[in-house]
Motif scaffolding. Structure first.
Motif, PDB file in Angstrom:
ATOM      1  N   HIS A   1       0.953  -1.111   0.002  1.00 17.17           N
ATOM      2  CA  HIS A   1      -0.100   0.155   0.006  1.00 17.17           C
ATOM      3  C   HIS A   1       0.930   1.392  -0.011  1.00 17.17           C
ATOM      4  N   ILE A   2       0.927   2.181  -1.160  1.00 20.29           N
ATOM      5  CA  ILE A   2       1.857   3.082  -1.357  1.00 20.29           C
ATOM      6  C   ILE A   2       1.161   4.308  -1.371  1.00 20.29           C
ATOM      7  N   THR A   3       1.483   5.219  -0.359  1.00 21.83           N
ATOM      8  CA  THR A   3       0.810   6.441  -0.322  1.00 21.83           C
ATOM      9  C   THR A   3       1.918   7.534  -1.011  1.00 21.83           C
ATOM     10  N   ARG A   4       3.163   7.172  -1.173  1.00 23.01           N
ATOM     11  CA  ARG A   4       3.931   8.087  -1.741  1.00 23.01           C
ATOM     12  C   ARG A   4       4.991   7.150  -2.171  1.00 23.01           C
ATOM     13  N   GLY A   5       5.805   7.389  -3.182  1.00 24.36           N
ATOM     14  CA  GLY A   5       6.992   6.396  -3.722  1.00 24.36           C
ATOM     15  C   GLY A   5       8.113   7.311  -4.104  1.00 24.36           C
ATOM     16  N   LEU A   6       9.258   6.969  -3.943  1.00 21.43           N
ATOM     17  CA  LEU A   6      10.622   7.522  -4.189  1.00 21.43           C
ATOM     18  C   LEU A   6      11.196   6.468  -5.238  1.00 21.43           C
ATOM     19  N   GLY A   7      11.165   6.679  -6.431  1.00 22.89           N
ATOM     20  CA  GLY A   7      11.898   5.733  -7.388  1.00 22.89           C
ATOM     21  C   GLY A   7      11.023   4.629  -7.670  1.00 22.89           C
ATOM     22  N   ILE A   8       9.636   4.795  -7.442  1.00 22.86           N
ATOM     23  CA  ILE A   8       8.652   3.700  -7.728  1.00 22.86           C
ATOM     24  C   ILE A   8       7.292   4.350  -7.755  1.00 22.86           C
TER      25      ILE A   8
ATOM     26  N   HIS B   1       9.663   2.444   3.992  1.00 28.82           N
ATOM     27  CA  HIS B   1      10.061   3.291   5.152  1.00 28.82           C
ATOM     28  C   HIS B   1       8.780   3.495   5.930  1.00 28.82           C
ATOM     29  N   HIS B   2       9.042   3.448   7.188  1.00 27.92           N
ATOM     30  CA  HIS B   2       7.969   3.474   8.084  1.00 27.92           C
ATOM     31  C   HIS B   2       7.965   4.915   8.772  1.00 27.92           C
ATOM     32  N   ASP B   3       7.171   5.584   8.305  1.00 31.58           N
ATOM     33  CA  ASP B   3       7.270   6.890   8.887  1.00 31.58           C
ATOM     34  C   ASP B   3       6.307   6.920  10.334  1.00 31.58           C
ATOM     35  N   ILE B   4       6.839   7.931  11.108  1.00 30.87           N
ATOM     36  CA  ILE B   4       6.016   8.130  12.638  1.00 30.87           C
ATOM     37  C   ILE B   4       5.715   9.477  12.527  1.00 30.87           C
ATOM     38  N   PRO B   5       4.419   9.467  12.843  1.00 31.69           N
ATOM     39  CA  PRO B   5       3.891  10.890  12.966  1.00 31.69           C
ATOM     40  C   PRO B   5       4.388  12.219  13.533  1.00 31.69           C
ATOM     41  N   GLU B   6       5.149  11.677  14.782  1.00 32.45           N
ATOM     42  CA  GLU B   6       5.698  12.397  15.795  1.00 32.45           C
ATOM     43  C   GLU B   6       6.874  12.860  15.341  1.00 32.45           C
ATOM     44  N   GLN B   7       7.894  12.162  14.278  1.00 33.74           N
ATOM     45  CA  GLN B   7       8.760  12.495  13.859  1.00 33.74           C
ATOM     46  C   GLN B   7       8.969  13.725  12.989  1.00 33.74           C
TER      47      GLN B   7
ATOM     48  N   ARG C   1      -0.522   0.348   6.805  1.00 30.97           N
ATOM     49  CA  ARG C   1      -1.243  -0.953   6.235  1.00 30.97           C
ATOM     50  C   ARG C   1      -0.198  -2.002   5.853  1.00 30.97           C
ATOM     51  N   THR C   2       0.939  -1.514   5.470  1.00 29.98           N
ATOM     52  CA  THR C   2       1.915  -2.569   4.692  1.00 29.98           C
ATOM     53  C   THR C   2       2.428  -3.010   5.949  1.00 29.98           C
ATOM     54  N   VAL C   3       2.859  -2.443   7.035  1.00 29.96           N
ATOM     55  CA  VAL C   3       3.751  -2.924   7.946  1.00 29.96           C
ATOM     56  C   VAL C   3       2.675  -3.961   8.883  1.00 29.96           C
ATOM     57  N   GLU C   4       1.398  -3.695   8.873  1.00 38.41           N
ATOM     58  CA  GLU C   4       0.594  -4.550   9.647  1.00 38.41           C
ATOM     59  C   GLU C   4       0.369  -5.707   8.904  1.00 38.41           C
ATOM     60  N   ALA C   5       0.130  -5.447   7.268  1.00 34.51           N
ATOM     61  CA  ALA C   5      -0.103  -6.547   6.637  1.00 34.51           C
ATOM     62  C   ALA C   5       0.889  -7.581   6.576  1.00 34.51           C
TER      63      ALA C   5
END
Length: 575
Positions: A64-71, A124-130, A167-171
Motif C-alpha cells: 500500500h503506497i501513499t508515496r513512492g521515491l523511485g517507484i 520506510h516506516h514514517d512516525i507521525p511525531e517524527q 497498512r503495509t507494516v500491519e499486513a
C-alpha cells in the motif's frame, strides 16, 4: 547439536527455562531442582508462531503506497514475477536500520551481475511525531554511508515505499525494525533468514528456499513438569501501585523534586511531565522542542535534576542543517521553568549526562560524529564554560557511543563513568580532572546504571551481569555484593536514607527487588510492569516511602509510570 533432545546437571535451586527460535514467540517454563525429587523431565514445549511466520508460503500481500521515491504508487508485486523481491522495512529514526542498510548495499554490489534475478524495495516506516522526515534525513545518511564505503558515490540506490497508513507494516506482521521479507519468483513469502542466505540461493549453493515451518508435537499441557514452578518472590510481595498516563512514547527516566511532593518523568515524546504524589495529577508540562514531538526514537529520554540548584533538564533532538543534533537543555525551577542553559553545538553529539546536586556542574559524554575518540566534558554552569575534558575510554567504534552510565557524587567532587565498549567503571576527581581508579567487572556487557550512597563515600553499579557490586568512591575497594536467584540487576537506585537499594531485574518476568543494605537481604519484591518490560528508570522519594518505576515496551508506544507506596505494601517502615 542436531538432536532434538538435551540434558543438563544443575545445582539445587530455582530456574527458568527459555525457549527461543526465529519466527516463534518465546516460551518459558519455571522449575525447582531438588535432589530429593530426582530428575525433572520436560517433554515438548509448544511455541506459537509469529504473525510474520504464518505468512510463509502464502501469496505476498500487496504494497500500500501513499508515496513512492523511485517507484510508481500503482506498482504491484506481480510486476516483479520471476524475480526474487527483497522488502526492507526500516526508518531513518532507527539506528540498527541504518547499520543494516549498509549490509544490503554490500549484498547488492556483490551481486551486480545478478540484478536481473532480484529486486530490492525499501519500505520506510514514517512516525507521525517524527519532525525530521525521510526527505531531510536521507541526504545526510547517504553521506554517512559513503564515508564508511558502504555506498558508492551517488544517490540512494533502491526504490522507497512510503505508506502513511501503516497498512503495509500491519499486513506483513512487522513488529520490529529493521526486518527483511523475501518474496520468491512465484510471488510467495519465503522462509529466508537474511540477504546472505539469499546470496547462497543466487549462487546455486541452495537448491530451494528452506522448508516452511509447521506447528507440530503433542500437547505439552498433558505432560507438566515433574516439579511445580518456583516462586520468584522474596520478602513481602508488592502488588499495589498507582499508574500515571500521559506520555505518548517510551518513558525511561524519572526523578523526584527536592520538595518530595512531585516527581518528573521524561520520554521519547520530547516532553518532561511533573506529577503530584498525593493528588496523582499532572501539574506541569515542559515541551523540550517547540512542538513537543520527538524526531528520533530516543529524543528526550534522559533526565537530570539538581536537587539544590532548582534545575531540571533533559537531552533533546532537533533538526539543524539537515542533521539531527542531540544536546542537553536545562530549565530553572525558580523562574517558572524558563530555559537557562543549552549546549547545542552542530559539530558535537552529547550522550549520557548528569548534573551535580548543587547545579554548579554538568557532565556529558561528548563526541564528534566522525571522530574515533569519545570524551566526557565537564561544564561550569554559572560561568557557562568548559572546565575539563577527560578521555575516559580512548578510541571507540565509529558512529557508536560507548558511554553507558555517568553519575556525580552527592557533593559533586567525583564523577563515576562507565563505558559499554570498555566494560569498565572509572571514578574521576572533578576538581583536578584526574582518574582515581578503574575496574573491569564485566567481560560480556557494559555497565548500565550507577547510584551513589547519600554520603558519597560509596556507590553501586549494575549491568548485564551478577551480582550487584558496591565500591568505595575514592579507592575502588569492593565493599559488598548482593545477589538474588533469578534476578540480574540491570538498574540500581540507593534510597536517600542509605538504608535500602532498589534493583530492576532483567528476564522474561522482570521484577523490582527492595534490599536492606545492612543485612544484604531482600525485604520486598514488586511485581513489575503490566507490559512485561524491564524498568529503565527508578527514583525514591526523599523520605524513602515512595518508589517510582518507569518502563516502555518500545519506541512510539506509550510507556508505563508506576508509583509504589512501600509503606502501604508493608516493605519499609513508616517514616
Amino acid at each position: 547439536d542436531e538432536s532434538p533432545f538435551f540434558s543438563f546437571r544443575l545445582p539445587p535451586g530455582r530456574y527458568r527455562l527459555r525457549g527461543n527460535a526465529r519466527d516463534f514467540e518465546d516460551v518459558y517454563r519455571e522449575f525447582v531442582v531438588d535432589p530429593a525429587t530426582g530428575p525433572i523431565k520436560f517433554l515438548d514445549l509448544p511455541m506459537s508462531m509469529s504473525k510474520r511466520a504464518l505468512l510463509y508460503g502464502q501469496p505476498a500481500p500487496e504494497l500500500h503506497i501513499t508515496r513512492g521515491l523511485g517507484i510508481d504508487t500503482k506498482v504491484r508485486l506481480s510486476d516483479y514475477r520471476g524475480k526474487w523481491v527483497v522488502l526492507e522495512f526500516w526508518g531513518v529514526w532507527c539506528g540498527p536500520c541504518i547499520f543494516h542498510m549498509g549490509q544490503v548495499f554490500r549484498f547488492s554490489k556483490q551481486h551486480a551481475n545478478d540484478r536481473e534475478r532480484f529486486e530490492i524495495i525499501t519500505v520506510h516506516h514514517d512516525i507521525p511525531e517524527q519532525k525530521l522526515g525521510l526527505d531531510a534525513a536521507l541526504p545526510q545518511l547517504v553521506e554517512r554511508w559513503q564515508s564508511t564505503k558502504d555506498l558508492d558515490q551517488g544517490e540512494f540506490p533502491f526504490p522507497i515505499v512510503i505508506d502513511k497508513t501503516g497498512r503495509t507494516v500491519e499486513a506483513y506482521g512487522i513488529s520490529g525494525f529493521p526486518t527483511s521479507v523475501f518474496i520468491d519468483p512465484e510471488g510467495r513469502i519465503a522462509n529466508v533468514p537474511g540477504v546472505w542466505e539469499l546470496s547462497d540461493i543466487l549462487k546455486g549453493r541452495a537448491e530451494k528456499s528452506p522448508d516452511i515451518f509447521q506447528a507440530a508435537g503433542p500437547d505439552a499441557a498433558e505432560h507438566p513438569p515433574a516439579i511445580k514452578p518456583g516462586d520468584d518472590s522474596e520478602g513481602v510481595v508488592g502488588q499495589r501501585c498507582v499508574a500515571f498516563n500521559g506520555h505518548k512514547d517510551m518513558v525511561a527516566a524519572v526523578g523526584f523534586l527536592p520538595d518530595g511532593k512531585h516527581f518528573v518523568t521524561s520520554a521519547s515524546d520530547n516532553t518532561l511531565r511533573f506529577w503530584n504524589v498525593q493528588t496523582r495529577d499532572q501539574t506541569r508540562l515542559i515541551r523540550c522542542t517547540p512542538q513537543g514531538n520527538s524526531i528520533s526514537s530516543y529524543g528526550g529520554i534522559q533526565l537530570y535534576i539538581a536537587q539544590q540548584g532548582n534545575l531540571v533538564g533533559g537531552n533533546v533532538y532537533e533538526a539543524k542543517d539537515q542533521r539531527i543534533i542531540h544536546f542537553p537543555r536545562l530549565w530553572k525551577a525558580d523562574s517558572d521553568y524558563q530555559e537557562s542553559f543549552s549546549l547545542s553545538d552542530p559539530g558535537l553529539e552529547f550522550g549520557r549526562a548528569d548534573i551535580s546536586a548543587d547545579g554548579e556542574r554538568f557532565a556529558s559524554y561528548t563526541y564528534a560524529p566522525d571522530a574515533k575518540a569519545e570524551f566526557v566534558r565537564i561544564y561550569d554552569l554559572p560561568e557557562g564554560t568548559l572546565s575539563h575534558e577527560i578521555d575516559v575510554h580512548g578510541d571507540r567504534r565509529q558512529d557508536a557511543s560507548s558511554g553507558s552510565a555517568l553519575k556525580f557524587s552527592p557533593d559533586g567532587r567525583h564523577l563515576a563513568v562507565a563505558g559499554a565498549k570498555g566494560h569498565s567503571i572509572q571514578v574521576w576527581n572533578v576538581d583536578e580532572g584526574r582518574k582515581l581508579w578503574e575496574a573491569y567487572p564485566s567481560e560480556v556487557y557494559g555497565i548500565n546504571s550507577i547510584s551513589f550512597a547519600p554520603d558519597g563515600g560509596s556507590f553501586a553499579y549494575a549491568g548485564w551481569f551478577e551480582p550487584l557490586e558496591f565500591r568505595t568512591t575514592t579507592t575502588g575497594e569492593l565493599l559488598r555484593t548482593l545477589q538474588s536467584p533469578s534476578h540480574r540487576a540491570v538498574v540500581v537506585s540507593i534510597s536517600p536514607s542509605g538504608h535500602y537499594v532498589a534493583t530492576a531485574g532483567n528476564g522474561p518476568l522482570p521484577r523490582i527487588k527492595i534490599w536492606d543494605i545492612n543485612t544484604g537481604g531482600v525485604i520486598g519484591t514488586l511485581t513489575g510492569h503490566a507490559t512485561g518490560a524491564r524498568p529503565d528508570g527508578m527514583a525514591w522519594s526523599p523520605d524513602d516511602r515512595y518508589l517510582v518505576t518507569v518502563a516502555g515496551r518500545g519506541t512510539h508506544q506509550p510507556g508505563e509510570v508506576l508509583l509504589w507506596d512501600l509503606v502501604e505494601n508493608g516493605i519499609v517502615q513508616s517514616p
